[in-house]
Design an enzyme around this catalytic site. Structure first.
Site, PDB file in Angstrom:
ATOM      1  N   LYS A   1       0.941  -1.308   0.061  1.00  0.00           N
ATOM      2  CA  LYS A   1      -0.040   0.056   0.002  1.00  0.00           C
ATOM      3  C   LYS A   1       0.750   1.348   0.103  1.00  0.00           C
ATOM      4  CE  LYS A   1      -4.376   0.872   0.302  1.00  0.00           C
ATOM      5  NZ  LYS A   1      -5.464   0.040  -0.031  1.00  0.00           N
TER       6      LYS A   1
HETATM    7  N1  GLU Z   1      -6.953  -0.099  -3.664  1.00  0.00           N
HETATM    8  C1  GLU Z   1      -7.594  -1.252  -3.856  1.00  0.00           C
HETATM    9  C2  GLU Z   1      -8.069  -1.909  -2.579  1.00  0.00           C
HETATM   10  O1  GLU Z   1      -7.887  -1.567  -1.583  1.00  0.00           O
HETATM   11  C3  GLU Z   1      -7.304  -1.797  -5.163  1.00  0.00           C
HETATM   12  C4  GLU Z   1      -5.770  -2.225  -5.086  1.00  0.00           C
HETATM   13  C5  GLU Z   1      -5.381  -2.752  -6.405  1.00  0.00           C
HETATM   14  O2  GLU Z   1      -6.104  -2.959  -7.354  1.00  0.00           O
HETATM   15  O3  GLU Z   1      -4.136  -3.150  -6.432  1.00  0.00           O
HETATM   16  O4  GLU Z   1      -8.424  -3.063  -2.812  1.00  0.00           O
END
Ligand code: GLU
Length: 429
Positions: A119
Protein backbone atom coordinates in the site's frame (compact mmCIF):
# COMPACT_ATOMS: atom_id res chain seq x y z
CA UNK A 1 -9.65 7.84 24.94
CA UNK A 2 -11.53 8.46 21.72
CA UNK A 3 -12.02 11.54 19.60
CA UNK A 4 -14.26 12.29 16.65
CA UNK A 5 -12.73 13.91 13.63
CA UNK A 6 -14.22 15.09 10.36
CA UNK A 7 -12.15 13.79 7.46
CA UNK A 8 -12.62 13.80 3.72
CA UNK A 9 -14.76 10.80 3.08
CA UNK A 10 -16.79 10.37 6.20
CA UNK A 11 -16.91 11.16 9.87
CA UNK A 12 -15.07 8.60 11.91
CA UNK A 13 -14.14 7.95 15.47
CA UNK A 14 -10.44 7.50 15.99
CA UNK A 15 -9.36 5.39 18.97
CA UNK A 16 -6.17 7.26 19.60
CA UNK A 17 -4.60 4.58 21.79
CA UNK A 18 -4.76 1.89 19.10
CA UNK A 19 -3.59 2.18 15.50
CA UNK A 20 -5.06 0.45 12.46
CA UNK A 21 -1.91 -1.67 12.35
CA UNK A 22 -2.65 -2.86 15.91
CA UNK A 23 -6.12 -3.84 14.68
CA UNK A 24 -4.62 -5.70 11.70
CA UNK A 25 -2.26 -7.64 13.98
CA UNK A 26 -5.13 -8.40 16.39
CA UNK A 27 -7.24 -9.84 13.56
CA UNK A 28 -4.20 -11.81 12.34
CA UNK A 29 -3.54 -13.25 15.82
CA UNK A 30 -7.12 -14.50 16.21
CA UNK A 31 -6.80 -16.45 12.95
CA UNK A 32 -3.22 -17.57 13.70
CA UNK A 33 -4.49 -19.07 16.97
CA UNK A 34 -7.19 -21.01 15.11
CA UNK A 35 -4.51 -22.42 12.78
CA UNK A 36 -1.95 -22.99 15.54
CA UNK A 37 0.60 -21.14 13.40
CA UNK A 38 4.27 -21.71 14.31
CA UNK A 39 6.03 -18.84 16.09
CA UNK A 40 8.53 -18.10 13.31
CA UNK A 41 5.73 -17.80 10.74
CA UNK A 42 3.71 -15.64 13.13
CA UNK A 43 6.67 -13.29 13.44
CA UNK A 44 7.27 -13.17 9.68
CA UNK A 45 3.64 -12.70 8.66
CA UNK A 46 2.71 -10.14 11.32
CA UNK A 47 5.46 -7.73 10.24
CA UNK A 48 5.95 -5.81 6.99
CA UNK A 49 8.94 -6.80 4.85
CA UNK A 50 9.65 -3.36 3.42
CA UNK A 51 8.66 0.12 4.56
CA UNK A 52 9.78 3.17 2.62
CA UNK A 53 9.11 6.72 3.82
CA UNK A 54 10.03 9.67 1.64
CA UNK A 55 9.89 13.43 2.01
CA UNK A 56 9.79 15.19 -1.30
CA UNK A 57 9.38 18.70 -2.72
CA UNK A 58 6.52 19.74 -5.00
CA UNK A 59 6.22 22.99 -6.99
CA UNK A 60 2.90 24.67 -6.16
CA UNK A 61 0.93 26.96 -8.49
CA UNK A 62 1.92 30.11 -6.57
CA UNK A 63 5.62 29.41 -7.19
CA UNK A 64 6.30 28.09 -3.68
CA UNK A 65 7.76 24.66 -2.93
CA UNK A 66 6.09 22.42 -0.36
CA UNK A 67 7.50 19.25 1.19
CA UNK A 68 5.19 16.21 1.47
CA UNK A 69 5.54 12.91 3.30
CA UNK A 70 4.72 9.65 1.53
CA UNK A 71 5.03 5.93 2.25
CA UNK A 72 5.07 2.67 0.35
CA UNK A 73 4.91 -0.53 2.36
CA UNK A 74 5.29 -4.07 1.02
CA UNK A 75 3.91 -6.48 3.58
CA UNK A 76 4.77 -9.85 2.08
CA UNK A 77 6.85 -10.44 -1.04
CA UNK A 78 6.62 -14.26 -1.06
CA UNK A 79 3.67 -15.03 -3.38
CA UNK A 80 4.74 -12.78 -6.30
CA UNK A 81 4.94 -9.06 -7.00
CA UNK A 82 3.29 -6.93 -4.34
CA UNK A 83 0.04 -5.13 -5.13
CA UNK A 84 -2.02 -2.35 -3.64
CA UNK A 85 -3.32 1.16 -4.06
CA UNK A 86 -1.94 4.60 -3.29
CA UNK A 87 -4.13 6.98 -1.27
CA UNK A 88 -3.93 10.73 -0.85
CA UNK A 89 -5.36 11.82 2.49
CA UNK A 90 -4.51 14.25 5.25
CA UNK A 91 -4.68 11.48 7.87
CA UNK A 92 -2.23 9.08 6.16
CA UNK A 93 0.32 7.58 8.57
CA UNK A 94 2.91 4.84 8.21
CA UNK A 95 0.90 2.71 10.63
CA UNK A 96 -2.24 3.00 8.50
CA UNK A 97 -0.28 2.16 5.33
CA UNK A 98 1.31 -0.88 7.03
CA UNK A 99 -2.13 -2.17 8.07
CA UNK A 100 -3.57 -1.62 4.61
CA UNK A 101 -0.56 -3.43 3.06
CA UNK A 102 -1.18 -6.41 5.34
CA UNK A 103 -4.89 -6.42 4.40
CA UNK A 104 -3.82 -6.52 0.73
CA UNK A 105 -1.76 -9.69 1.31
CA UNK A 106 -4.76 -11.46 2.81
CA UNK A 107 -7.14 -10.03 0.20
CA UNK A 108 -5.04 -11.38 -2.69
CA UNK A 109 -4.79 -14.77 -0.97
CA UNK A 110 -8.56 -14.91 -0.30
CA UNK A 111 -9.29 -14.60 -4.02
CA UNK A 112 -6.29 -16.72 -4.99
CA UNK A 113 -4.30 -14.25 -7.07
CA UNK A 114 -0.49 -14.48 -7.14
CA UNK A 115 0.46 -11.27 -5.36
CA UNK A 116 1.69 -10.17 -1.97
CA UNK A 117 0.22 -7.05 -0.40
CA UNK A 118 1.44 -3.46 -0.56
CA UNK A 119 0.00 0.00 0.00
CA UNK A 120 1.10 3.57 -0.50
CA UNK A 121 -0.04 6.90 0.80
CA UNK A 122 0.79 10.58 0.78
CA UNK A 123 -0.25 12.83 3.63
CA UNK A 124 -2.07 15.56 1.71
CA UNK A 125 -5.47 17.16 1.48
CA UNK A 126 -5.91 16.22 -2.18
CA UNK A 127 -9.05 18.33 -2.54
CA UNK A 128 -7.08 21.48 -1.75
CA UNK A 129 -4.60 20.92 -4.62
CA UNK A 130 -5.07 21.97 -8.25
CA UNK A 131 -4.85 19.42 -11.08
CA UNK A 132 -1.33 20.62 -11.92
CA UNK A 133 -0.20 20.37 -8.29
CA UNK A 134 -1.62 16.83 -8.08
CA UNK A 135 0.29 15.93 -11.25
CA UNK A 136 3.54 17.36 -9.85
CA UNK A 137 3.02 15.51 -6.56
CA UNK A 138 2.24 12.21 -8.30
CA UNK A 139 5.20 12.42 -10.66
CA UNK A 140 7.68 13.28 -7.91
CA UNK A 141 6.31 10.62 -5.53
CA UNK A 142 6.56 8.04 -8.35
CA UNK A 143 10.20 9.06 -8.96
CA UNK A 144 10.92 8.52 -5.27
CA UNK A 145 9.35 5.04 -5.48
CA UNK A 146 11.28 4.02 -8.64
CA UNK A 147 13.72 1.72 -6.77
CA UNK A 148 10.94 -0.46 -5.36
CA UNK A 149 8.06 -0.44 -7.89
CA UNK A 150 7.81 -2.15 -11.28
CA UNK A 151 5.66 -4.68 -13.16
CA UNK A 152 7.53 -7.62 -11.59
CA UNK A 153 8.11 -6.10 -8.15
CA UNK A 154 5.32 -3.86 -6.87
CA UNK A 155 2.30 -2.62 -8.82
CA UNK A 156 0.31 0.40 -7.52
CA UNK A 157 -3.37 1.13 -8.22
CA UNK A 158 -5.94 3.79 -7.26
CA UNK A 159 -7.29 4.10 -3.72
CA UNK A 160 -8.89 6.93 -1.69
CA UNK A 161 -8.65 10.23 -3.67
CA UNK A 162 -6.59 8.76 -6.53
CA UNK A 163 -7.98 7.62 -9.89
CA UNK A 164 -7.20 6.57 -13.46
CA UNK A 165 -5.56 9.94 -14.22
CA UNK A 166 -3.25 9.54 -11.21
CA UNK A 167 -2.24 6.12 -12.55
CA UNK A 168 -1.63 7.59 -16.03
CA UNK A 169 0.86 10.10 -14.53
CA UNK A 170 2.48 7.31 -12.52
CA UNK A 171 2.77 5.04 -15.56
CA UNK A 172 4.17 7.87 -17.70
CA UNK A 173 6.75 8.88 -15.07
CA UNK A 174 7.93 5.30 -14.60
CA UNK A 175 8.05 4.75 -18.37
CA UNK A 176 10.03 7.97 -19.01
CA UNK A 177 12.54 6.95 -16.33
CA UNK A 178 13.17 3.50 -17.84
CA UNK A 179 12.99 4.71 -21.45
CA UNK A 180 10.02 2.74 -22.79
CA UNK A 181 6.28 2.32 -22.12
CA UNK A 182 5.56 -0.04 -19.20
CA UNK A 183 1.78 -0.50 -18.92
CA UNK A 184 2.22 -3.32 -16.36
CA UNK A 185 3.66 -1.00 -13.69
CA UNK A 186 0.21 0.06 -12.56
CA UNK A 187 -3.44 -0.95 -12.79
CA UNK A 188 -6.57 1.16 -12.79
CA UNK A 189 -5.16 3.09 -15.78
CA UNK A 190 -7.35 4.72 -18.43
CA UNK A 191 -8.40 2.05 -20.98
CA UNK A 192 -6.54 3.84 -23.79
CA UNK A 193 -3.23 3.30 -21.90
CA UNK A 194 -3.84 -0.44 -21.44
CA UNK A 195 -6.39 -0.25 -18.62
CA UNK A 196 -8.96 -3.02 -18.39
CA UNK A 197 -12.59 -2.90 -19.34
CA UNK A 198 -14.58 -3.12 -16.12
CA UNK A 199 -11.74 -2.11 -13.76
CA UNK A 200 -13.32 1.20 -12.77
CA UNK A 201 -16.51 -0.55 -11.62
CA UNK A 202 -14.79 -3.71 -10.36
CA UNK A 203 -14.69 -3.00 -6.62
CA UNK A 204 -18.34 -1.94 -6.48
CA UNK A 205 -19.36 -4.80 -8.78
CA UNK A 206 -17.44 -7.28 -6.60
CA UNK A 207 -19.26 -5.97 -3.51
CA UNK A 208 -22.60 -6.67 -5.22
CA UNK A 209 -21.50 -10.16 -6.35
CA UNK A 210 -20.47 -10.85 -2.73
CA UNK A 211 -23.87 -9.68 -1.47
CA UNK A 212 -25.62 -11.92 -4.02
CA UNK A 213 -23.72 -14.94 -2.66
CA UNK A 214 -24.58 -14.07 0.95
CA UNK A 215 -28.23 -13.29 0.20
CA UNK A 216 -28.67 -16.69 -1.47
CA UNK A 217 -27.21 -18.32 1.63
CA UNK A 218 -29.67 -16.69 4.03
CA UNK A 219 -32.67 -16.74 1.66
CA UNK A 220 -32.86 -12.98 1.36
CA UNK A 221 -34.58 -11.89 -1.83
CA UNK A 222 -32.59 -8.94 -3.17
CA UNK A 223 -35.57 -7.77 -5.18
CA UNK A 224 -37.00 -4.98 -3.02
CA UNK A 225 -34.34 -5.46 -0.30
CA UNK A 226 -33.34 -2.20 1.39
CA UNK A 227 -29.74 -0.97 1.23
CA UNK A 228 -27.83 1.79 3.05
CA UNK A 229 -24.44 2.86 1.71
CA UNK A 230 -21.84 4.91 3.57
CA UNK A 231 -19.55 6.48 0.95
CA UNK A 232 -20.38 7.62 -2.54
CA UNK A 233 -17.08 7.24 -4.38
CA UNK A 234 -15.71 4.59 -6.67
CA UNK A 235 -16.84 1.80 -4.31
CA UNK A 236 -20.03 3.00 -2.59
CA UNK A 237 -21.48 4.97 -5.51
CA UNK A 238 -20.96 2.18 -8.02
CA UNK A 239 -22.14 -0.59 -5.66
CA UNK A 240 -25.31 1.44 -5.01
CA UNK A 241 -26.01 1.85 -8.73
CA UNK A 242 -25.38 -1.81 -9.48
CA UNK A 243 -27.46 -3.18 -6.59
CA UNK A 244 -30.33 -0.96 -7.68
CA UNK A 245 -30.04 -2.45 -11.19
CA UNK A 246 -30.78 -5.92 -9.76
CA UNK A 247 -33.92 -4.67 -8.03
CA UNK A 248 -32.81 -3.64 -4.53
CA UNK A 249 -33.90 -0.31 -3.01
CA UNK A 250 -31.11 2.07 -1.99
CA UNK A 251 -32.74 3.97 0.87
CA UNK A 252 -29.70 6.02 1.97
CA UNK A 253 -26.25 7.05 0.80
CA UNK A 254 -23.72 9.50 2.22
CA UNK A 255 -20.52 11.30 1.27
CA UNK A 256 -18.00 13.30 3.30
CA UNK A 257 -20.52 16.06 3.95
CA UNK A 258 -23.50 13.95 5.00
CA UNK A 259 -26.16 11.77 3.51
CA UNK A 260 -29.62 11.54 1.97
CA UNK A 261 -32.48 9.19 2.87
CA UNK A 262 -35.74 8.13 1.29
CA UNK A 263 -37.61 5.14 2.74
CA UNK A 264 -39.15 4.40 -0.67
CA UNK A 265 -35.75 4.24 -2.37
CA UNK A 266 -33.56 6.85 -4.03
CA UNK A 267 -33.11 6.91 -7.78
CA UNK A 268 -29.37 6.18 -7.95
CA UNK A 269 -28.89 7.31 -11.55
CA UNK A 270 -30.32 10.70 -10.62
CA UNK A 271 -28.33 10.80 -7.36
CA UNK A 272 -25.02 10.12 -9.16
CA UNK A 273 -25.80 12.67 -11.87
CA UNK A 274 -26.63 15.24 -9.17
CA UNK A 275 -23.41 14.47 -7.29
CA UNK A 276 -21.36 14.74 -10.50
CA UNK A 277 -22.98 18.09 -11.27
CA UNK A 278 -22.91 19.73 -7.83
CA UNK A 279 -20.01 17.88 -6.20
CA UNK A 280 -22.18 16.81 -3.26
CA UNK A 281 -25.36 14.99 -2.23
CA UNK A 282 -26.70 17.86 -0.14
CA UNK A 283 -29.93 19.32 -1.46
CA UNK A 284 -30.94 16.32 -3.60
CA UNK A 285 -34.71 16.53 -3.87
CA UNK A 286 -37.02 13.70 -2.93
CA UNK A 287 -34.92 12.95 0.14
CA UNK A 288 -34.30 13.86 3.77
CA UNK A 289 -30.89 14.66 5.23
CA UNK A 290 -29.17 11.99 7.31
CA UNK A 291 -25.73 11.91 8.93
CA UNK A 292 -23.32 9.21 7.85
CA UNK A 293 -23.35 7.83 11.43
CA UNK A 294 -27.16 7.63 11.60
CA UNK A 295 -27.11 5.88 8.22
CA UNK A 296 -25.19 2.97 9.78
CA UNK A 297 -28.05 2.41 12.24
CA UNK A 298 -30.92 2.38 9.74
CA UNK A 299 -33.38 -0.47 9.73
CA UNK A 300 -32.34 -2.03 6.41
CA UNK A 301 -31.48 -5.43 4.94
CA UNK A 302 -28.01 -4.57 3.70
CA UNK A 303 -25.41 -2.11 4.95
CA UNK A 304 -22.38 -1.20 2.86
CA UNK A 305 -19.73 0.79 4.78
CA UNK A 306 -17.66 2.04 1.84
CA UNK A 307 -15.87 5.12 3.19
CA UNK A 308 -12.96 4.86 5.61
CA UNK A 309 -11.74 2.71 8.48
CA UNK A 310 -13.24 2.47 11.96
CA UNK A 311 -16.83 3.36 11.06
CA UNK A 312 -18.46 0.58 13.12
CA UNK A 313 -17.16 0.40 16.69
CA UNK A 314 -18.20 -1.07 20.04
CA UNK A 315 -20.16 2.13 20.58
CA UNK A 316 -22.51 1.96 17.58
CA UNK A 317 -22.39 -1.78 16.70
CA UNK A 318 -25.25 -2.69 19.10
CA UNK A 319 -27.52 -0.35 17.11
CA UNK A 320 -26.72 -1.78 13.67
CA UNK A 321 -29.84 -3.48 12.32
CA UNK A 322 -28.86 -4.78 8.87
CA UNK A 323 -28.93 -8.51 8.06
CA UNK A 324 -25.87 -8.36 5.83
CA UNK A 325 -22.90 -5.98 6.11
CA UNK A 326 -20.58 -5.83 3.09
CA UNK A 327 -17.33 -4.00 3.81
CA UNK A 328 -16.61 -1.89 0.74
CA UNK A 329 -14.01 0.07 2.72
CA UNK A 330 -10.82 -1.39 4.17
CA UNK A 331 -10.99 -1.81 7.95
CA UNK A 332 -14.40 -0.20 8.66
CA UNK A 333 -15.19 -2.48 11.65
CA UNK A 334 -13.25 -2.64 14.92
CA UNK A 335 -12.50 -6.06 16.50
CA UNK A 336 -14.92 -5.31 19.39
CA UNK A 337 -17.66 -4.45 16.92
CA UNK A 338 -16.93 -7.70 15.04
CA UNK A 339 -17.84 -9.69 18.16
CA UNK A 340 -21.02 -7.70 18.77
CA UNK A 341 -22.21 -8.12 15.16
CA UNK A 342 -21.33 -11.82 15.15
CA UNK A 343 -23.28 -12.41 18.37
CA UNK A 344 -26.23 -10.53 16.89
CA UNK A 345 -26.26 -13.00 13.98
CA UNK A 346 -25.45 -10.38 11.36
CA UNK A 347 -23.72 -11.81 8.31
CA UNK A 348 -20.60 -9.68 7.86
CA UNK A 349 -18.72 -9.94 4.57
CA UNK A 350 -15.20 -8.84 5.53
CA UNK A 351 -13.21 -6.30 3.51
CA UNK A 352 -10.58 -8.83 2.44
CA UNK A 353 -13.34 -10.69 0.60
CA UNK A 354 -16.09 -8.13 -0.04
CA UNK A 355 -13.95 -5.48 -1.74
CA UNK A 356 -11.50 -7.88 -3.43
CA UNK A 357 -13.15 -7.32 -6.82
CA UNK A 358 -10.91 -4.29 -7.35
CA UNK A 359 -7.62 -6.09 -6.96
CA UNK A 360 -8.98 -9.11 -8.84
CA UNK A 361 -9.67 -7.03 -11.93
CA UNK A 362 -6.34 -5.26 -11.34
CA UNK A 363 -4.78 -8.70 -11.69
CA UNK A 364 -6.75 -9.20 -14.93
CA UNK A 365 -5.50 -5.79 -16.14
CA UNK A 366 -1.89 -6.73 -15.33
CA UNK A 367 -2.24 -10.07 -17.16
CA UNK A 368 -3.68 -8.24 -20.19
CA UNK A 369 -0.83 -5.69 -20.08
CA UNK A 370 1.89 -8.36 -19.79
CA UNK A 371 0.38 -10.28 -22.72
CA UNK A 372 -0.61 -7.14 -24.68
CA UNK A 373 -3.95 -8.90 -25.25
CA UNK A 374 -7.12 -7.11 -24.08
CA UNK A 375 -10.26 -8.92 -22.90
CA UNK A 376 -13.88 -7.86 -23.37
CA UNK A 377 -15.86 -6.44 -20.45
CA UNK A 378 -18.03 -9.54 -20.49
CA UNK A 379 -14.98 -11.79 -20.04
CA UNK A 380 -13.75 -9.61 -17.19
CA UNK A 381 -17.10 -9.65 -15.38
CA UNK A 382 -17.67 -13.38 -15.85
CA UNK A 383 -14.23 -14.23 -14.45
CA UNK A 384 -14.77 -11.83 -11.57
CA UNK A 385 -18.14 -13.45 -10.76
CA UNK A 386 -16.54 -16.91 -10.77
CA UNK A 387 -13.76 -15.85 -8.39
CA UNK A 388 -16.15 -14.05 -5.99
CA UNK A 389 -18.42 -17.08 -5.96
CA UNK A 390 -15.68 -19.69 -5.34
CA UNK A 391 -14.00 -17.51 -2.71
CA UNK A 392 -17.31 -17.07 -0.90
CA UNK A 393 -17.88 -20.81 -0.69
CA UNK A 394 -14.34 -21.39 0.57
CA UNK A 395 -14.63 -18.61 3.17
CA UNK A 396 -18.01 -19.90 4.39
CA UNK A 397 -16.84 -23.52 4.60
CA UNK A 398 -13.67 -22.60 6.50
CA UNK A 399 -15.71 -20.42 8.90
CA UNK A 400 -18.25 -23.18 9.51
CA UNK A 401 -15.57 -25.86 9.96
CA UNK A 402 -13.80 -23.76 12.62
CA UNK A 403 -16.94 -22.19 14.10
CA UNK A 404 -15.59 -18.67 13.57
CA UNK A 405 -16.77 -15.47 11.87
CA UNK A 406 -16.41 -14.97 8.11
CA UNK A 407 -13.54 -12.53 8.78
CA UNK A 408 -11.60 -15.11 10.74
CA UNK A 409 -12.52 -17.84 8.24
CA UNK A 410 -11.24 -15.72 5.35
CA UNK A 411 -8.09 -14.91 7.31
CA UNK A 412 -7.48 -18.57 8.16
CA UNK A 413 -7.53 -19.47 4.45
CA UNK A 414 -5.37 -16.52 3.50
CA UNK A 415 -2.79 -17.03 6.21
CA UNK A 416 -2.54 -20.75 5.49
CA UNK A 417 -1.86 -20.00 1.83
CA UNK A 418 0.79 -17.36 2.48
CA UNK A 419 2.35 -19.43 5.27
CA UNK A 420 2.70 -22.30 2.81
CA UNK A 421 4.51 -20.11 0.27
CA UNK A 422 6.76 -18.82 3.00
CA UNK A 423 7.51 -22.25 4.45
CA UNK A 424 8.21 -23.91 1.11
CA UNK A 425 10.51 -21.13 -0.08
CA UNK A 426 12.51 -21.43 3.14
CA UNK A 427 14.79 -18.87 4.72
CA UNK A 428 17.50 -17.20 2.59
CA UNK A 429 20.49 -17.66 2.85
N1 GLU B 1 -7.02 0.09 -3.60
C1 GLU B 1 -7.77 -1.08 -3.88
C2 GLU B 1 -7.89 -1.96 -2.65
O1 GLU B 1 -7.78 -1.50 -1.54
C3 GLU B 1 -7.27 -1.80 -5.12
C4 GLU B 1 -5.85 -2.27 -5.06
C5 GLU B 1 -5.32 -2.81 -6.39
O2 GLU B 1 -6.09 -2.92 -7.31
O3 GLU B 1 -4.12 -3.10 -6.43
O4 GLU B 1 -8.16 -3.12 -2.75
Amino acid sequence: MTSTTIVDDTTLTIHSERSLFDVAVEQFSIAADVIGLADDLRARLSTCQREMTVHFPVKMDDGSVKVFEGHRVQHNRMPGPTKGGIRYHQNVTISEVKALAMFMTWKCAVVGIPYGGAKGGVKVDAKALSEKELENLTRRFTSELMPIIGPDTDIPAPDVNTNAQTMAWLMDTYSMNVGHAVPGVTTGKPIVLGGSEGRNEATGRGVVYAIEEAARDIDLDLYGATVAVQGCGNVGGIAAELIEEIGAKVVAISDSRGGIYNANGLNMKKVMAYKAETGSLAGFNDSEEITSEALLELDCDILIPAALENAITAENAPRVRARIIAEGANGPTSPEADLILHDAGILLLPDIYANAGGVTVSYFEWVQAMQAFPWSEQQVNERLRLIMSKSYAAMRDTSKANNVSFRTGALVRAIERVAEFTRIRGVYP
